[in-house]
Design a protein around this motif. Sequence first.
Motif, PDB file in Angstrom:
ATOM      1  N   CYS A  45       0.832  -1.206   0.000  1.00 28.00           N
ATOM      2  CA  CYS A  45       0.000   0.000   0.000  1.00 28.00           C
ATOM      3  C   CYS A  45       0.872   1.263   0.000  1.00 28.00           C
ATOM      4  O   CYS A  45       2.084   1.196   0.202  1.00 28.00           O
ATOM      5  CB  CYS A  45      -0.947  -0.018   1.201  1.00 28.00           C
ATOM      6  N   TYR A  46       0.226   2.398  -0.225  1.00 28.85           N
ATOM      7  CA  TYR A  46       0.927   3.668  -0.362  1.00 28.85           C
ATOM      8  C   TYR A  46       0.213   4.682   0.533  1.00 28.85           C
ATOM      9  O   TYR A  46      -0.894   5.111   0.236  1.00 28.85           O
ATOM     10  CB  TYR A  46       0.899   4.085  -1.835  1.00 28.85           C
ATOM     11  N   LEU A  47       0.881   5.025   1.635  1.00 28.76           N
ATOM     12  CA  LEU A  47       0.360   6.036   2.561  1.00 28.76           C
ATOM     13  C   LEU A  47       1.072   7.351   2.256  1.00 28.76           C
ATOM     14  O   LEU A  47       2.268   7.495   2.503  1.00 28.76           O
ATOM     15  CB  LEU A  47       0.589   5.609   4.009  1.00 28.76           C
ATOM     16  N   ASP A  48       0.317   8.282   1.702  1.00 32.99           N
ATOM     17  CA  ASP A  48       0.860   9.490   1.090  1.00 32.99           C
ATOM     18  C   ASP A  48       0.561  10.695   1.986  1.00 32.99           C
ATOM     19  O   ASP A  48      -0.543  11.227   1.978  1.00 32.99           O
ATOM     20  CB  ASP A  48       0.213   9.637  -0.294  1.00 32.99           C
ATOM     21  N   TYR A  49       1.544  11.087   2.792  1.00 31.18           N
ATOM     22  CA  TYR A  49       1.433  12.182   3.752  1.00 31.18           C
ATOM     23  C   TYR A  49       0.442  11.875   4.881  1.00 31.18           C
ATOM     24  O   TYR A  49      -0.035  12.762   5.568  1.00 31.18           O
ATOM     25  CB  TYR A  49       1.064  13.502   3.064  1.00 31.18           C
ATOM     26  N   ASN A  50       0.102  10.608   5.052  1.00 36.06           N
ATOM     27  CA  ASN A  50      -0.653  10.190   6.227  1.00 36.06           C
ATOM     28  C   ASN A  50      -0.205   8.776   6.585  1.00 36.06           C
ATOM     29  O   ASN A  50       0.706   8.239   5.959  1.00 36.06           O
ATOM     30  CB  ASN A  50      -2.170  10.282   6.002  1.00 36.06           C
ATOM     31  N   GLY A  51      -0.821   8.187   7.605  1.00 32.27           N
ATOM     32  CA  GLY A  51      -0.305   6.913   8.070  1.00 32.27           C
ATOM     33  C   GLY A  51      -1.376   5.961   8.546  1.00 32.27           C
ATOM     34  O   GLY A  51      -2.538   6.041   8.134  1.00 32.27           O
ATOM     35  N   ILE A  52      -0.976   5.052   9.448  1.00 32.55           N
ATOM     36  CA  ILE A  52      -1.836   3.981   9.934  1.00 32.55           C
ATOM     37  C   ILE A  52      -1.940   4.080  11.448  1.00 32.55           C
ATOM     38  O   ILE A  52      -0.926   4.245  12.145  1.00 32.55           O
ATOM     39  CB  ILE A  52      -1.274   2.604   9.537  1.00 32.55           C
ATOM     40  N   ILE A  53      -3.153   3.949  11.976  1.00 32.20           N
ATOM     41  CA  ILE A  53      -3.395   3.877  13.413  1.00 32.20           C
ATOM     42  C   ILE A  53      -4.008   2.522  13.715  1.00 32.20           C
ATOM     43  O   ILE A  53      -4.974   2.108  13.058  1.00 32.20           O
ATOM     44  CB  ILE A  53      -4.330   5.000  13.897  1.00 32.20           C
ATOM     45  N   ASP A  66       6.590  11.927   5.791  1.00 32.79           N
ATOM     46  CA  ASP A  66       6.559  11.744   7.246  1.00 32.79           C
ATOM     47  C   ASP A  66       5.382  10.901   7.723  1.00 32.79           C
ATOM     48  O   ASP A  66       5.008  10.954   8.898  1.00 32.79           O
ATOM     49  CB  ASP A  66       6.545  13.094   7.983  1.00 32.79           C
ATOM     50  N   GLY A  67       4.805  10.125   6.835  1.00 27.74           N
ATOM     51  CA  GLY A  67       3.758   9.199   7.261  1.00 27.74           C
ATOM     52  C   GLY A  67       4.339   8.113   8.160  1.00 27.74           C
ATOM     53  O   GLY A  67       5.433   7.596   7.897  1.00 27.74           O
ATOM     54  N   PHE A  68       3.600   7.730   9.217  1.00 27.67           N
ATOM     55  CA  PHE A  68       4.133   6.759  10.174  1.00 27.67           C
ATOM     56  C   PHE A  68       3.024   5.830  10.647  1.00 27.67           C
ATOM     57  O   PHE A  68       1.835   6.013  10.332  1.00 27.67           O
ATOM     58  CB  PHE A  68       4.786   7.460  11.369  1.00 27.67           C
ATOM     59  N   ILE A  69       3.416   4.832  11.436  1.00 23.62           N
ATOM     60  CA  ILE A  69       2.497   3.845  12.000  1.00 23.62           C
ATOM     61  C   ILE A  69       2.367   4.123  13.496  1.00 23.62           C
ATOM     62  O   ILE A  69       3.383   4.193  14.207  1.00 23.62           O
ATOM     63  CB  ILE A  69       3.006   2.415  11.765  1.00 23.62           C
ATOM     64  N   LEU A  70       1.141   4.254  13.981  1.00 24.36           N
ATOM     65  CA  LEU A  70       0.886   4.536  15.382  1.00 24.36           C
ATOM     66  C   LEU A  70       0.159   3.352  16.011  1.00 24.36           C
ATOM     67  O   LEU A  70      -0.930   2.972  15.573  1.00 24.36           O
ATOM     68  CB  LEU A  70       0.043   5.800  15.531  1.00 24.36           C
ATOM     69  N   LEU A  71       0.770   2.777  17.065  1.00 23.81           N
ATOM     70  CA  LEU A  71       0.131   1.714  17.839  1.00 23.81           C
ATOM     71  C   LEU A  71      -0.486   2.362  19.073  1.00 23.81           C
ATOM     72  O   LEU A  71       0.226   2.919  19.923  1.00 23.81           O
ATOM     73  CB  LEU A  71       1.154   0.644  18.221  1.00 23.81           C
ATOM     74  N   LYS A  72      -1.805   2.258  19.170  1.00 23.07           N
ATOM     75  CA  LYS A  72      -2.535   2.970  20.219  1.00 23.07           C
ATOM     76  C   LYS A  72      -3.025   2.002  21.278  1.00 23.07           C
ATOM     77  O   LYS A  72      -3.764   1.055  20.983  1.00 23.07           O
ATOM     78  CB  LYS A  72      -3.717   3.719  19.603  1.00 23.07           C
ATOM     79  N   SER A 114       9.829   7.697   3.867  1.00 26.93           N
ATOM     80  CA  SER A 114      10.534   8.866   3.346  1.00 26.93           C
ATOM     81  C   SER A 114       9.951  10.121   3.987  1.00 26.93           C
ATOM     82  O   SER A 114       8.746  10.377   3.905  1.00 26.93           O
ATOM     83  CB  SER A 114      10.383   8.937   1.823  1.00 26.93           C
ATOM     84  N   GLY A 115      10.826  10.893   4.666  1.00 29.84           N
ATOM     85  CA  GLY A 115      10.359  12.077   5.377  1.00 29.84           C
ATOM     86  C   GLY A 115      11.160  13.311   5.064  1.00 29.84           C
ATOM     87  O   GLY A 115      11.920  13.364   4.092  1.00 29.84           O
ATOM     88  N   SER A 116      10.991  14.307   5.934  1.00 26.55           N
ATOM     89  CA  SER A 116      11.566  15.638   5.675  1.00 26.55           C
ATOM     90  C   SER A 116      12.573  16.047   6.740  1.00 26.55           C
ATOM     91  O   SER A 116      12.742  17.239   7.012  1.00 26.55           O
ATOM     92  CB  SER A 116      10.428  16.663   5.607  1.00 26.55           C
TER      93      SER A 116
END
Length: 502
Positions: free
Chosen positions: A338-346, A363-369, A386-388
């Motif tokens: 998949c392609y997370l484009d400027y957002n991520g997964i929670i 700067d899209g990332f994966i958040l474990l809540k 890939s981020g900034s």
Amino acid sequence: MRAREAKMQRIKSLVLLMIFVGFSCFIHVNGLSNPSFDHHFSSGSYYEQMKKMQALKSSLIRRELASSPAPSPAPSPTIFAPPPSPEGNYPSRSRVIQVTTFGADPTGKNDSTEALLRAIGSAFEGSGREGSLMEGINNLGGTHISLEGGIFLISRPLRMPLLRAGNLMISGGTLQASDNFPTDGYLIELSASSTSYNYEFFTLKDLMIDCNFRGGGISVINSLRTNIDNCYISHFNTDGILVQRGHETYIRNTFIGQHITAGGDPGERNFSGTGVNLMGNDNALTDVVIFSASIGVMISGQGNTLSGVHCYNKATGFGGTGIYLKLPNLTQTRIVNCYLDYNGIIAEDPNQLTITNSFFLGDGFILLKSINGIAKGINIVDNMFSGSNKGIDIVQLDESSGRFNDIDQIVVDRNIVRGMELKATIARQSVQGNGISWTFDFNPILLFPNLINHVQYTLLNENTSYFSNHALRSVDKNRVMIQSDSPVLARVFVTVNQGSTN
């Protein structure tokens, strides 16, 4: 027939041969007594010989014909009977239903709701047969409701009849909500009233659905084996597609967006709604693009698969989420390619979650809540980030509701990172020096604080003239200490793992 013709040909040849031989003998014999040719032709003996030859010929033909089988009669012309008129279980109508024949306006100027509902109702009439699909679900035989490439204005949902049926397709046109369409409705509704499956093997294909900011696009409730293929769904204010209960809804090759944009929209902060809301089990999204919504994909059912999904619906910086897994401790979701484009997964309390071979941009990332402090059976491997260069971790923890305390079988490893901070559950370090103590701090890399379940180290003594004793002396707060009993010039390698308690 050919055998009879061959026999007749042989008779003719035999007769001609006999005539020729007889005639030759006749000429030869008579020529001995009288050299005059004209005299022999005029004499009575000639005519007598000819009569005998004719009689012999006739007798031979009669004998051959008597021994030959009678010829078969010539076949009569084939007559094709017309097909029987429709009766019994045979359908009395075409399997393709043209909606304009029911009065639907393909220009989109007039309300076509009633006409389209009549066309849908006719598809459920007459030809259903039980036995091919789930028990109690009639097989409509592949009936096709064609929108004929038109644009149709509707003022209320196109709701399927509350009859248990399947094997039907709706395709080939545009549906547009009117200004008075109910804001809590969906333009197409497969909405069952019972707890059992009402619909099976329905296909919605090649459709453009414009919700006019008056509700949602497609609702699939308690249906079995539903296909949504090559659709374009826009201007919703609730869900582009809602899947609730049921089993095996497959959504593929589909574009979903609240606003028509290709990124960088000045109104992105105000995007709302959900592109795909999966509230059921065992569904799949394949090659789907969500280009504007607050949440790209919301998942609250088990056993779902996402592959080739591109989410650039709303940037994380504006409060957006690409994929939200809202099923604490029952995740069972696979996110692949998949392609997370400027957002991520929670993921809330993830349990059995795989995220692999995916790309996180901007700067899209994966958040474990943490909800109940559970994180089990997680594989986050072989992804690209890939981020900034803002120091953002590729995998993060949200422990605002409590710490993760039930952690097991977690692998975060082999991810490729540029412009972001690497996080993992497996870490490796090495150090070279002359001394009796070597300390390794893994906090910058390890995902969970103060958690190391396994340590493996190697001390390479670079002074081979003597042997030193050494041991692992401390594992605390993600730090590891190795000590020797005497100073030694050595290189020490350490690997730690916080993913498993076994």
